[in-house]
Design a protein around this motif. Structure first.
Motif, PDB file in Angstrom:
ATOM      1  N   PRO A 203       0.446  -2.935   0.573  1.00  0.00           N
ATOM      2  CA  PRO A 203      -0.520  -3.280   1.621  1.00  0.00           C
ATOM      3  C   PRO A 203      -1.914  -2.744   1.302  1.00  0.00           C
ATOM      4  O   PRO A 203      -2.062  -1.628   0.788  1.00  0.00           O
ATOM      5  CB  PRO A 203       0.063  -2.615   2.870  1.00  0.00           C
ATOM      6  CG  PRO A 203       0.954  -1.528   2.364  1.00  0.00           C
ATOM      7  CD  PRO A 203       1.503  -2.027   1.057  1.00  0.00           C
ATOM      8  N   VAL A 204      -2.908  -3.521   1.629  1.00  0.00           N
ATOM      9  CA  VAL A 204      -4.288  -3.132   1.334  1.00  0.00           C
ATOM     10  C   VAL A 204      -4.727  -1.960   2.202  1.00  0.00           C
ATOM     11  O   VAL A 204      -5.696  -1.258   1.876  1.00  0.00           O
ATOM     12  CB  VAL A 204      -5.247  -4.326   1.541  1.00  0.00           C
ATOM     13  CG1 VAL A 204      -4.952  -5.422   0.538  1.00  0.00           C
ATOM     14  CG2 VAL A 204      -5.142  -4.868   2.971  1.00  0.00           C
ATOM     15  N   TRP A 205      -4.028  -1.748   3.336  1.00  0.00           N
ATOM     16  CA  TRP A 205      -4.407  -0.669   4.245  1.00  0.00           C
ATOM     17  C   TRP A 205      -3.777   0.668   3.871  1.00  0.00           C
ATOM     18  O   TRP A 205      -3.796   1.626   4.658  1.00  0.00           O
ATOM     19  CB  TRP A 205      -4.020  -1.030   5.689  1.00  0.00           C
ATOM     20  CG  TRP A 205      -2.601  -1.502   5.871  1.00  0.00           C
ATOM     21  CD1 TRP A 205      -2.168  -2.780   5.979  1.00  0.00           C
ATOM     22  CD2 TRP A 205      -1.428  -0.682   5.988  1.00  0.00           C
ATOM     23  NE1 TRP A 205      -0.807  -2.821   6.158  1.00  0.00           N
ATOM     24  CE2 TRP A 205      -0.331  -1.557   6.168  1.00  0.00           C
ATOM     25  CE3 TRP A 205      -1.194   0.686   5.960  1.00  0.00           C
ATOM     26  CZ2 TRP A 205       0.984  -1.085   6.305  1.00  0.00           C
ATOM     27  CZ3 TRP A 205       0.104   1.160   6.095  1.00  0.00           C
ATOM     28  CH2 TRP A 205       1.172   0.278   6.259  1.00  0.00           C
ATOM     29  N   LEU A 206      -3.217   0.786   2.677  1.00  0.00           N
ATOM     30  CA  LEU A 206      -2.522   2.000   2.247  1.00  0.00           C
ATOM     31  C   LEU A 206      -3.389   3.250   2.426  1.00  0.00           C
ATOM     32  O   LEU A 206      -2.893   4.335   2.755  1.00  0.00           O
ATOM     33  CB  LEU A 206      -2.108   1.853   0.782  1.00  0.00           C
ATOM     34  CG  LEU A 206      -1.160   2.900   0.197  1.00  0.00           C
ATOM     35  CD1 LEU A 206       0.165   2.911   0.939  1.00  0.00           C
ATOM     36  CD2 LEU A 206      -0.937   2.640  -1.282  1.00  0.00           C
ATOM     37  N   GLY A 207      -4.689   3.091   2.236  1.00  0.00           N
ATOM     38  CA  GLY A 207      -5.600   4.235   2.338  1.00  0.00           C
ATOM     39  C   GLY A 207      -5.727   4.795   3.737  1.00  0.00           C
ATOM     40  O   GLY A 207      -6.314   5.880   3.920  1.00  0.00           O
ATOM     41  N   ASN A 208      -5.178   4.108   4.750  1.00  0.00           N
ATOM     42  CA  ASN A 208      -5.233   4.616   6.124  1.00  0.00           C
ATOM     43  C   ASN A 208      -4.218   5.726   6.379  1.00  0.00           C
ATOM     44  O   ASN A 208      -4.300   6.409   7.409  1.00  0.00           O
ATOM     45  CB  ASN A 208      -4.986   3.480   7.123  1.00  0.00           C
ATOM     46  CG  ASN A 208      -6.122   2.471   7.135  1.00  0.00           C
ATOM     47  OD1 ASN A 208      -7.273   2.827   6.945  1.00  0.00           O
ATOM     48  ND2 ASN A 208      -5.786   1.202   7.345  1.00  0.00           N
ATOM     49  N   LEU A 209      -3.279   5.910   5.465  1.00  0.00           N
ATOM     50  CA  LEU A 209      -2.255   6.954   5.629  1.00  0.00           C
ATOM     51  C   LEU A 209      -2.819   8.265   5.094  1.00  0.00           C
ATOM     52  O   LEU A 209      -2.388   8.800   4.077  1.00  0.00           O
ATOM     53  CB  LEU A 209      -0.971   6.557   4.907  1.00  0.00           C
ATOM     54  CG  LEU A 209      -0.382   5.193   5.281  1.00  0.00           C
ATOM     55  CD1 LEU A 209       0.880   4.912   4.470  1.00  0.00           C
ATOM     56  CD2 LEU A 209      -0.083   5.115   6.769  1.00  0.00           C
ATOM     57  N   THR A 210      -3.779   8.803   5.806  1.00  0.00           N
ATOM     58  CA  THR A 210      -4.624   9.893   5.286  1.00  0.00           C
ATOM     59  C   THR A 210      -3.889  11.209   5.083  1.00  0.00           C
ATOM     60  O   THR A 210      -4.383  12.080   4.364  1.00  0.00           O
ATOM     61  CB  THR A 210      -5.817  10.117   6.217  1.00  0.00           C
ATOM     62  OG1 THR A 210      -5.330  10.303   7.570  1.00  0.00           O
ATOM     63  CG2 THR A 210      -6.747   8.918   6.193  1.00  0.00           C
ATOM     64  N   SER A 211      -2.734  11.390   5.699  1.00  0.00           N
ATOM     65  CA  SER A 211      -1.975  12.633   5.534  1.00  0.00           C
ATOM     66  C   SER A 211      -0.881  12.522   4.476  1.00  0.00           C
ATOM     67  O   SER A 211      -0.147  13.496   4.242  1.00  0.00           O
ATOM     68  CB  SER A 211      -1.348  13.057   6.869  1.00  0.00           C
ATOM     69  OG  SER A 211      -2.339  13.366   7.817  1.00  0.00           O
ATOM     70  N   LEU A 212      -0.765  11.351   3.859  1.00  0.00           N
ATOM     71  CA  LEU A 212       0.346  11.098   2.940  1.00  0.00           C
ATOM     72  C   LEU A 212       0.323  12.067   1.763  1.00  0.00           C
ATOM     73  O   LEU A 212      -0.691  12.235   1.096  1.00  0.00           O
ATOM     74  CB  LEU A 212       0.286   9.658   2.435  1.00  0.00           C
ATOM     75  CG  LEU A 212       1.591   9.072   1.904  1.00  0.00           C
ATOM     76  CD1 LEU A 212       2.649   9.021   2.995  1.00  0.00           C
ATOM     77  CD2 LEU A 212       1.362   7.677   1.323  1.00  0.00           C
ATOM     78  N   GLU A 213       1.493  12.694   1.532  1.00  0.00           N
ATOM     79  CA  GLU A 213       1.642  13.642   0.432  1.00  0.00           C
ATOM     80  C   GLU A 213       2.536  13.105  -0.676  1.00  0.00           C
ATOM     81  O   GLU A 213       2.412  13.533  -1.824  1.00  0.00           O
ATOM     82  CB  GLU A 213       2.224  14.961   0.960  1.00  0.00           C
ATOM     83  CG  GLU A 213       1.325  15.664   1.964  1.00  0.00           C
ATOM     84  CD  GLU A 213       1.965  16.901   2.563  1.00  0.00           C
ATOM     85  OE1 GLU A 213       3.132  17.206   2.191  1.00  0.00           O
ATOM     86  OE2 GLU A 213       1.329  17.559   3.398  1.00  0.00           O
ATOM     87  N   ALA A 214       3.446  12.210  -0.351  1.00  0.00           N
ATOM     88  CA  ALA A 214       4.366  11.666  -1.356  1.00  0.00           C
ATOM     89  C   ALA A 214       4.607  10.188  -1.079  1.00  0.00           C
ATOM     90  O   ALA A 214       4.969   9.804   0.036  1.00  0.00           O
ATOM     91  CB  ALA A 214       5.697  12.426  -1.338  1.00  0.00           C
ATOM     92  N   LEU A 215       4.399   9.362  -2.099  1.00  0.00           N
ATOM     93  CA  LEU A 215       4.639   7.923  -2.016  1.00  0.00           C
ATOM     94  C   LEU A 215       5.492   7.505  -3.201  1.00  0.00           C
ATOM     95  O   LEU A 215       5.098   7.709  -4.355  1.00  0.00           O
ATOM     96  CB  LEU A 215       3.320   7.145  -2.026  1.00  0.00           C
ATOM     97  CG  LEU A 215       3.437   5.615  -2.078  1.00  0.00           C
ATOM     98  CD1 LEU A 215       4.117   5.082  -0.824  1.00  0.00           C
ATOM     99  CD2 LEU A 215       2.059   4.978  -2.266  1.00  0.00           C
ATOM    100  N   ASP A 216       6.658   6.932  -2.924  1.00  0.00           N
ATOM    101  CA  ASP A 216       7.556   6.487  -3.994  1.00  0.00           C
ATOM    102  C   ASP A 216       8.065   5.092  -3.660  1.00  0.00           C
ATOM    103  O   ASP A 216       8.883   4.908  -2.761  1.00  0.00           O
ATOM    104  CB  ASP A 216       8.727   7.448  -4.154  1.00  0.00           C
ATOM    105  CG  ASP A 216       9.482   7.222  -5.458  1.00  0.00           C
ATOM    106  OD1 ASP A 216       9.402   6.099  -5.999  1.00  0.00           O
ATOM    107  OD2 ASP A 216      10.154   8.152  -5.943  1.00  0.00           O
TER     108      ASP A 216
END
Length: 630
Positions: A371-384
């Motif tokens: 998703p193009v809005w991925l950058g809105n998950l501002t607290s994200l620490e781990a993405l797999d």
């Protein structure tokens, strides 16, 4: 997990109040540093049962003086009685994470019955020590210490039945008898009705690793504990659950762990979907199947949901997930979600976008674009999201995730270019895996990464022809794999500094050329994969200490003779050296070959060279035979 942490902190505060209301720092204990003589004798008797004490936990336990000053001992300020004994092995879980199977820091010995003399004891923690063994059951006499509010005898390697006498500890708030121990005996219980009879004050119960196969009605038994905040039954070989409980008493339960069981049952209906107080629900590896129910949306307090490795859970994330505004961690690894990844992620609750810290969608059978809005998950620490058939470009919004420390995008159909715009703000990044994708990494040669990586895997990405500047100044790197990345360059000097603390380095299947340096400063190398390149020169002295070295001799005519010229043990040393090599091809011919004429050495070569050549051939034949047997 902040949810579990909050519940744990609350419980610790309650236990601290219960166990220290009449206690003090040992130097302020009753009678100064003194203690009751019979209790000092009991502690010394316990010490006699300890054969090995690697952490010197009992070093201060001497016959003279007061026991209230001894390490791990606390006394009541009012009565002088021992009320707290904390001898846990604080390094146990660190050792397990480093695969020390022999528990090197645990005390070895036995739990002495002398502890019965500590009749006012409120807090007892012996966890992580080697105080059990084959045929050694949990000490049932602990059920006589009726003032206990905290009992932790987990990971001690006990064997046999859980003593029902623990049901006499009516003041218990915390009970951990878990047996998650790599080399433990079989601890079991066929009846846990003793829990609900007199332990109604219990707030924390951990029986993980205890075989409860024969306890058919376990869900109704734990439902008799109305004050329970945490229930952990990981790996209990549970085969049955309860579709529903008519009247649930677990209205305060926040942490439920039923992972690593063998239910072979539908995910819903199930009794736990009615527990709206839950903050953590762990169901991974539990052989559950079917769709994720809409009832998930009723768990509005939920912060952590882990369903990983239930491959027969299938279908879309329910739209009711939007109600979970406190959601922080969502783990759907090896869950057959299917469908478009953007459509699935669009069902994440927008009200939690600023709280989400971990998203795990490994091998979830998803397609489509990120998703193009991925950058809105501002607290994200781990993405797999690795192991899916997702495609398209990586959105630039990734670069806004300044808290991201773990990034896995590999084993996918992702394509396009990763630039410094994707990476410039990833100041927290520690692990990056883009391997086995079609991504190309293009960075300015003068760019300095803002992060310090511990692991980087770029296998089969397009990185070359130059050595990737991404690795520059990465001195804390632990694992690196840049194999088959199109590098056609010499190894820059800074690269050796970047990998000086690495345990595994793979630069194979490139067109890397030039000479290796004569000396390399490194501390922890264990595996080096340099095969299928065009390197020349002698193997540096440090390489003699690695446990795994992959080379291909016809591309790498390296001289192994420099270190072994002085004694008649050349053949032995060479064989010992080569015995540690793991060869990625079914041959290893290390010979003194003339690169221009490709002639083999003459028979009048020095004896130490002939010995090395002979040993190399022996090892190559052994390798061929071994491969043939496979």
């Amino acid at each position: 997990m902040e949810a579990a942490t909050a519940a744990t902190l609350l419980l610790q505060l309650i236990i601290l109040t219960a166990t220290t209301a009449f206690s003090a720092h040992p130097q302020q204990s009753h009678g100064g540093s003194s203690c009751i003589a019979a209790e000092r004798a009991a502690l010394l008797s316990f010490k006699q049962g300890i054969m090995v004490d690697p952490l010197n936990l009992l070093g201060s336990w001497q016959g003279g003086g007061g026991c209230c000053r001894w390490s791990g001992v606390r006394c009541s300020n009012r009565t002088g009685h021992v009320i707290r004994l904390d001898l846990r092995n604080t390094l146990y879980w660190q050792d397990q994470s480093e695969l020390y199977m022999d528990n090197p820091h645990g005390m070895q010995g036995q739990v002495s019955t002398s502890l019965l003399a500590l009749g006012h004891l409120k807090y007892l923690d012996l966890s992580g020590n080697n105080l059990g063994g084959a045929g050694v059951p949990m000490p049932s006499f602990l059920g006589s210490l009726r003032h206990l509010v905290y009992l932790n005898i987990s990971c001690i390697n006990f064997d046999g039945r859980v003593p029902p006498q623990f049901g006499n500890l009516s003041q218990l708030l915390y009970l951990d008898i878990s047996n998650i121990y790599p080399y433990s005996g079989q601890v079991f219980s066929t009846d846990i009705s003793w829990l609900g009879r007199r332990l109604s004050s219990l707030m924390h119960l951990d029986m993980s690793g205890i075989n409860l196969t024969s306890v058919a009605d376990w869900a109704h038994e734990v439902n008799m504990l109305p004050n329970l905040r945490a229930l952990r039954l990981q790996g209990c070989q549970l085969t049955k659950s309860a579709p529903a409980i008519v009247h649930s008493n677990l209205t305060l339960l926040e942490d439920l762990d039923l992972s690593d069981n063998v239910f072979y049952a539908p995910l819903a209906p199930n009794w736990f979907w009615d527990l709206t107080s839950l903050k953590t629900l762990s169901l991974e590896f539990s052989q559950l199947y079917g769709p994720i129910p809409d009832e998930l949306g009723n768990m509005t307090a939920l912060q952590v949901l882990d369903l990983q490795d239930n491959g027969n859970i299938a279908g879309m994330i329910p739209p009711t997930l939007k109600n979970l505004c406190d959601l922080e961690q969502l783990i759907f690894t090896s869950v057959n979600l299917g469908g478009d990844i953007t459509e699935q992620m669009d069902r994440l609750p927008r009200c939690s976008w600023g709280k989400l810290k971990q998203l795990g969608f490994i091998a979830a059978n998803m397609t489509g674009n990120l998703p193009v809005w991925l950058g809105n998950l501002t607290s994200l620490e781990a993405l797999d999201v690795s192991g899916n058939q997702i495609s398209g470009h990586v959105p630039l919004g990734l670069g806004a995730l300044s808290n991201l420390s773990v990034l896995y995008l590999g084993s996918s159909n992702l394509s396009g270019v990763i630039t410094q715009d994707h990476l410039a703000n990833l100041v927290s990044l520690k692990i990056m895996d883009l391997s086995f994708s079609s991504l190309e990494i293009v960075l300015d040669s003068a760019w300095t990464p803002p992060f310090r990586l511990s692991t980087v895997k770029l296998t089969s990405c397009q990185v070359g022809p130059q050595f990737p500047v991404l690795l520059k100044q990465q001195k804390g790197i632990y694992q690196i794999d840049i194999s088959n990345t199109g590098i056609a360059d010499t190894i820059p000097d800074w690269f050796w500094d970047s990998i000086s603390h690495a345990s595994s380095v793979d630069i194979s299947h490139n067109q890397i050329y030039g000479n290796l340096p004569t000396k390399i400063e490194a501390l922890t190398w264990q595996e080096l994969h340099f095969n299928s390149n065009q390197l020349n020169g002698s193997i540096p002295e440090l390489f003699m200490n690695v446990t795994k070295l992959d080379i291909v001799a016809f591309l790498l005519p390296l001289d192994l003779t420099q270190k072994y010229r002085k004694t008649e043990t050349d053949r032995f040393l060479c064989c010992e050296l080569l015995s540690s090599f793991s060869v990625s091809f079914p041959f290893l011919f290390i010979e003194r070959t003339d690169r221009a004429s490709h002639t083999t050495p003459t028979t009048d070569a020095p004896s130490h060279v002939q010995a090395i050549e002979s040993c190399a051939r022996i090892k190559s034949k052994q390798t061929i035979l071994s491969e043939a047997r496979k």
